[in-house]
Design an enzyme around this catalytic site. Structure first.
Site, short mmCIF file in Angstrom:
data_model
loop_
_atom_site.label_atom_id
_atom_site.label_comp_id
_atom_site.label_asym_id
_atom_site.label_seq_id
_atom_site.Cartn_x
_atom_site.Cartn_y
_atom_site.Cartn_z
N ILE A 143 111.12 34.15 -32.67
CA ILE A 143 111.39 32.72 -32.52
C ILE A 143 111.91 32.11 -33.81
CG2 ILE A 143 109.74 32.42 -30.65
CD1 ILE A 143 107.79 31.24 -32.61
N CYS A 149 96.29 32.71 -36.06
CA CYS A 149 95.21 32.08 -36.82
C CYS A 149 94.82 32.87 -38.06
CB CYS A 149 93.99 31.90 -35.92
SG CYS A 149 93.28 33.47 -35.32
N SER A 171 92.75 34.43 -27.40
CA SER A 171 93.09 33.39 -26.45
C SER A 171 92.35 32.10 -26.77
CB SER A 171 92.77 33.84 -25.02
OG SER A 171 93.37 32.99 -24.08
#
Length: 389
Positions: free
Chosen positions: A62, A84, A356
């Site tokens: 991206i 994270c 998740s």
């Protein structure tokens, strides 16, 4: 401009889509819209996403996207759950210098270059992100592009889920949009106060995080509600001995070996079916027992002797097992029809779940973010000649 339905109004980009937690949160929040594209570099995560939604996310880098390419999506909202690892206490804490932070920073830096930037953003990450250099850069870009923000650190415990997993959330709206509760703008809160206004709750902001967690613990559901059927052990008494029985042998593969109890028993977090809190499951759960998540005592009648839980001999009698991937997914509030493709191994399932998010927390935040926007969307679309829908 012809009148549009709500379903046609929302165009959404989902960055770092993982196994679909954000998309399930949209569905649970009742937000009718189209995820025009999802972006995820993890091949196994994309297998799971495609398995459940019939759409495979874009798997390229991206960072190669341009402002013009993002403009083509004509998206109203961006939902982002970036890596994270740069901000975790267990990691190297390299912050924005970590290569895994670069794609998120790059995406944010494209916003000022866009002709039609998003009007809403939602960002999720670990606690610690809020004091990072990346966070400072994000807030600076939001200020430059006329976004107002509200920030939260919330745990599933505050939503009756017996799962201690506090996470950071940022909700951003571009002016002239405003939040339902604008007095919370530019604040970091540890309670879901905006939802209180919507749901007539009496919960308030301002309490220390530990007080919030302790108060919410009392209203949590028991862990029993999140277990798979037939997963608990029972003792049958005959005239000679006690015999442990459990329905089915599926759960045997999740039993904790006595050798691990002997070595790591003092470091294990043991919970019972009646417990109302368990520790966060990391991506290393099932591979390691120390600090990766709670273990379940499947013979709950022994909870009356829980004071002995630090005694290794006692722990061997508890029928300790790992929570199954299905149960971990349940703690994350994934719907009952969520499933993994057969080729995804057990360890891979735990790893994907560990990365998740909690749908029980994200869904009401998204509901709040999308509140009272229909009129503004129509006005914006009219001003630019209408976006394709």
């Amino acid at each position: 401009m012809a009148e549009c339905t709500t379903e046609e109004q929302w165009r959404i980009l989902e960055f770092y889509s993982g196994i679909g937690g954000m998309r399930y949160s949209l569905m649970r929040a009742g937000i009718h819209g189209q995820v025009v594209e999802a972006f995820e570099i993890n091949d196994r995560a994309n297998d799971v996403y495609e398995h459940n939604f019939g759409h495979r996310p874009f798997q390229g880098n991206i960072q190669s996207l341009s402002a013009a390419e993002l403009d083509k999506y004509a998206a109203h909202a961006w939902l982002l759950s970036p890596p994270c690892q740069p901000y975790t206490r267990q990691g190297l804490q390299k912050d924005s210098a970590d290569a895994r932070a670069s794609s998120f920073i790059r995406i944010l830096e494209l916003i000022p270059q866009m002709q039609h930037p998003p009007i809403m953003l939602f960002v999720e990450n670990v606690v610690g992100f809020e004091i990072s250099d990346t966070h400072k850069r994000m807030i600076a870009i939001f200020a430059k592009t006329c976004f107002v923000t509200q920030e939260y650190i919330l745990s599933p415990l505050q939503f009756t889920i017996p799962y201690s997993r506090p996470r950071y959330f940022c909700l951003a709206k571009r002016k002239p949009l405003c939040f339902k509760n604008p007095y919370l703008n530019f604040q970091l809160l540890h309670r879901f106060t905006p939802l209180a206004a919507l749901k007539d709750s009496t919960m308030m902001a301002g309490c220390p995080p530990e007080e919030v967690e302790e108060e919410c613990y009392l209203s949590c559901q028991p862990i029993r509600n999140f277990l798979e059927a037939g997963s608990l052990m029972v003792f049958e008494q005959d005239c000679h001995d006690k015999e442990v029985k459990r329905s089915g042998d599926f759960f045997e593969k999740f039993a904790v070996p006595h050798s691990l109890i002997e070595r790591w028993g003092s470091a294990m977090d043991v919970v019972y079916p009646c417990s109302k809190r368990c520790c966060c499951f990391t991506k290393s759960y099932f591979r390691y027992v120390k600090g990766t998540g709670s273990l379940l005592a499947t013979y709950e009648n022994l909870k009356d002797e829980a004071g002995k839980s630090n005694e290794i001999c006692f722990m061997k009698d508890l029928g300790l097992r790992y929570f199954t991937p299905g149960e971990v997914a349940s703690f994350h509030s994934f719907p009952s029809d969520f499933s993994f493709p057969e080729h995804i191994t057990i360890r891979q399932r735990y790893a994907l779940l560990g990365n998740s998010l909690s749908i029980a927390v994200v869904a009401p935040l998204l509901e709040y973010l999308f509140t009272d926007l229909l009129d503004v969307i129509e006005a914006q679309n009219s001003a630019v000649g209408g976006h394709a829908t």
